[in-house]
Each structure stands twice: as C-alpha cells, then as structure tokens.
Motif scaffolding. Sequence first.
Motif, mmCIF file in Angstrom:
data_model
loop_
_atom_site.group_PDB
_atom_site.id
_atom_site.type_symbol
_atom_site.label_atom_id
_atom_site.label_comp_id
_atom_site.label_asym_id
_atom_site.label_seq_id
_atom_site.Cartn_x
_atom_site.Cartn_y
_atom_site.Cartn_z
ATOM 1 N N VAL A 115 -28.672 -11.012 -29.352
ATOM 2 C CA VAL A 115 -29.703 -10.076 -28.908
ATOM 3 C C VAL A 115 -30.580 -9.741 -30.110
ATOM 4 C CG1 VAL A 115 -30.180 -7.816 -27.895
ATOM 5 C CG2 VAL A 115 -28.127 -9.088 -27.198
ATOM 6 N N PRO A 116 -31.830 -10.194 -30.092
ATOM 7 C CA PRO A 116 -32.732 -9.838 -31.195
ATOM 8 C C PRO A 116 -32.872 -8.320 -31.289
ATOM 9 C CG PRO A 116 -33.729 -11.496 -29.756
ATOM 10 C CD PRO A 116 -32.487 -11.021 -29.086
ATOM 11 N N GLU A 117 -33.101 -7.848 -32.476
ATOM 12 C CA GLU A 117 -33.180 -6.400 -32.712
ATOM 13 C C GLU A 117 -34.189 -5.721 -31.781
ATOM 14 O OE1 GLU A 117 -34.494 -3.576 -36.354
ATOM 15 O OE2 GLU A 117 -33.127 -5.216 -36.855
ATOM 16 N N HIS A 118 -35.330 -6.346 -31.548
ATOM 17 C CA HIS A 118 -36.353 -5.714 -30.717
ATOM 18 C C HIS A 118 -35.962 -5.645 -29.239
ATOM 19 C CE1 HIS A 118 -38.270 -9.266 -28.740
ATOM 20 N NE2 HIS A 118 -37.697 -9.886 -29.738
ATOM 21 N N LEU A 119 -34.881 -6.335 -28.841
ATOM 22 C CA LEU A 119 -34.402 -6.272 -27.459
ATOM 23 C C LEU A 119 -33.068 -5.529 -27.343
ATOM 24 C CD1 LEU A 119 -35.228 -9.908 -26.244
ATOM 25 C CD2 LEU A 119 -36.485 -7.795 -25.773
ATOM 26 N N ASP A 120 -32.671 -4.882 -28.398
ATOM 27 C CA ASP A 120 -31.377 -4.206 -28.428
ATOM 28 C C ASP A 120 -31.260 -3.117 -27.364
ATOM 29 O OD1 ASP A 120 -28.821 -3.997 -29.487
ATOM 30 O OD2 ASP A 120 -29.409 -2.326 -30.783
ATOM 31 N N PHE A 121 -32.361 -2.591 -26.908
ATOM 32 C CA PHE A 121 -32.366 -1.530 -25.899
ATOM 33 C C PHE A 121 -32.011 -2.053 -24.506
ATOM 34 C CE2 PHE A 121 -36.377 -3.618 -25.448
ATOM 35 C CZ PHE A 121 -36.627 -3.582 -24.086
ATOM 36 N N ASP A 122 -32.118 -3.353 -24.278
ATOM 37 C CA ASP A 122 -32.059 -3.936 -22.940
ATOM 38 C C ASP A 122 -30.624 -4.125 -22.465
ATOM 39 O OD1 ASP A 122 -32.474 -5.237 -20.582
ATOM 40 O OD2 ASP A 122 -33.265 -7.076 -21.471
ATOM 41 N N ASP A 123 -30.114 -3.141 -21.733
ATOM 42 C CA ASP A 123 -28.760 -3.237 -21.197
ATOM 43 C C ASP A 123 -28.660 -4.240 -20.057
ATOM 44 O OD1 ASP A 123 -27.887 -1.287 -22.977
ATOM 45 O OD2 ASP A 123 -28.253 0.355 -21.560
ATOM 46 N N CYS A 124 -29.791 -4.627 -19.497
ATOM 47 C CA CYS A 124 -29.799 -5.590 -18.399
ATOM 48 C C CYS A 124 -29.700 -7.033 -18.889
ATOM 49 C CB CYS A 124 -31.056 -5.419 -17.551
ATOM 50 S SG CYS A 124 -31.104 -3.845 -16.699
ATOM 51 N N ARG A 125 -29.846 -7.200 -20.201
ATOM 52 C CA ARG A 125 -29.725 -8.513 -20.835
ATOM 53 C C ARG A 125 -30.670 -9.551 -20.229
ATOM 54 N NH1 ARG A 125 -25.323 -9.683 -23.890
ATOM 55 N NH2 ARG A 125 -26.757 -11.259 -24.615
ATOM 56 N N ALA A 126 -31.947 -9.165 -20.098
ATOM 57 C CA ALA A 126 -32.945 -10.049 -19.493
ATOM 58 C C ALA A 126 -33.053 -11.385 -20.220
ATOM 59 C CB ALA A 126 -34.303 -9.354 -19.448
ATOM 60 N N LEU A 127 -32.968 -11.370 -21.545
ATOM 61 C CA LEU A 127 -33.047 -12.622 -22.299
ATOM 62 C C LEU A 127 -31.904 -13.552 -21.907
ATOM 63 C CD1 LEU A 127 -34.292 -14.382 -24.548
ATOM 64 C CD2 LEU A 127 -32.849 -13.132 -26.173
ATOM 65 N N ALA A 128 -30.699 -13.013 -21.854
ATOM 66 C CA ALA A 128 -29.532 -13.820 -21.485
ATOM 67 C C ALA A 128 -29.655 -14.338 -20.059
ATOM 68 C CB ALA A 128 -28.253 -13.007 -21.646
ATOM 69 N N VAL A 129 -30.115 -13.492 -19.156
ATOM 70 C CA VAL A 129 -30.255 -13.906 -17.759
ATOM 71 C C VAL A 129 -31.278 -15.037 -17.641
ATOM 72 C CG1 VAL A 129 -30.988 -13.154 -15.456
ATOM 73 C CG2 VAL A 129 -29.469 -11.695 -16.837
ATOM 74 N N LYS A 130 -32.406 -14.915 -18.333
ATOM 75 C CA LYS A 130 -33.406 -15.997 -18.304
ATOM 76 C C LYS A 130 -32.802 -17.294 -18.834
ATOM 77 C CE LYS A 130 -37.491 -13.129 -18.680
ATOM 78 N NZ LYS A 130 -38.631 -12.705 -19.447
ATOM 79 N N ALA A 131 -32.016 -17.188 -19.894
ATOM 80 C CA ALA A 131 -31.390 -18.382 -20.477
ATOM 81 C C ALA A 131 -30.382 -19.001 -19.511
ATOM 82 C CB ALA A 131 -30.728 -18.024 -21.803
#
Length: 172
Positions: A115-131
């Motif tokens: 989780v990049p620092e700028h996405l640390d707030f995202d509890d939904c893990r949108a980056l992971a879900v997209k991946a």
Amino acid sequence: MTPEEQDLIMGLVFVPGVGRTRTLDEVLAHFGESDGGALALRLLLDAMERRDADDVEMALIVHGAADAPVGEFMEPLIELFPAEWHRDHEDIVSTLGKLRSPKTVPTLVLATHWVPEHLDFDDCRALAVKAIWALGAIPGEEARDALEGLRDAENEIIRENAVKQLARRGEL
C-alpha cells in the motif's frame, strides 16, 4: 513541463457539466507530435527521468485521451509502479490490466500486498481490488496461481475478491 502545458493537457479531462476544454489535436500540435501514443510515451519517460509526479499524471491523461495502445507503455509502467514519488499507482494498475499480459502478473501481485503511503487511508483496498480483477482477466497458470495464493490473504477484501475472480474463471 510548464504549468501552461499541464493546463493544456488538463483540458483533455472530461469535466461533468463542462466537457473537455481542449482537443487532442491541440495538444499534439503544441508538442509537435502527430501521434498521441508517441507523445504520451515521450512525456512518461521524461517524467520518470525527472521523477515528476505531476508529469506522470499528464502522460497518463494524454495516453487515455489518445486511446493509445498500452503495449509500449508496459515496461515503463512496470518499472514506475513501485516508486513512492508519484501518486498514480491505481491508474498504472488499471492500464496494465488492459494488457491482460502474463508479464504484468508480478507487478499486479505486488499491488495486492503493498500500500503506497498516499493510499494508506484506503481501508477498502481499491488498489488491491483493481489488481485482483486485472489478474482475473489474464489467461494462464501464472495469474491463476497468483489468485490462488491470495485466497489465504489476511485481508478479507483481498480474499473475497480473489475467490470471486477464481470463480469467474471457473477455477475454484
């Protein structure tokens, strides 16, 4: 890139109620290019060399506006993804996902764990879900193995999405 050039490129972004304020042809003419994909790649490589986060975003905007093929972008995006100095990790994953290439699997797997620092707030893990959804679209064993490895992830969102993708692929 100058602020004026950034404003020009930002004019390619669709704004609800306003639309686009610039055309791709205007941007291409300003930069002396005739091919949007070539301009986007040139801007991306330049931004990477200078480690300029804003210009990475501009290159991705031009790439999208030009509806350019993703193929030439693959290697630079794979290299760029883990860098902390930019903010376009989600856009990179989305772009790599369009390729449906086994070469992108290691980068997409990284996007499920890191989780990049700028996405640390995202509890939904949108980056992971997209991946995970991008992995689900890639044919072959490498992507399937990656998804199977995510079935046991600590994070419930990651587990559930990996299972959904395996089911969608008929590999549960």
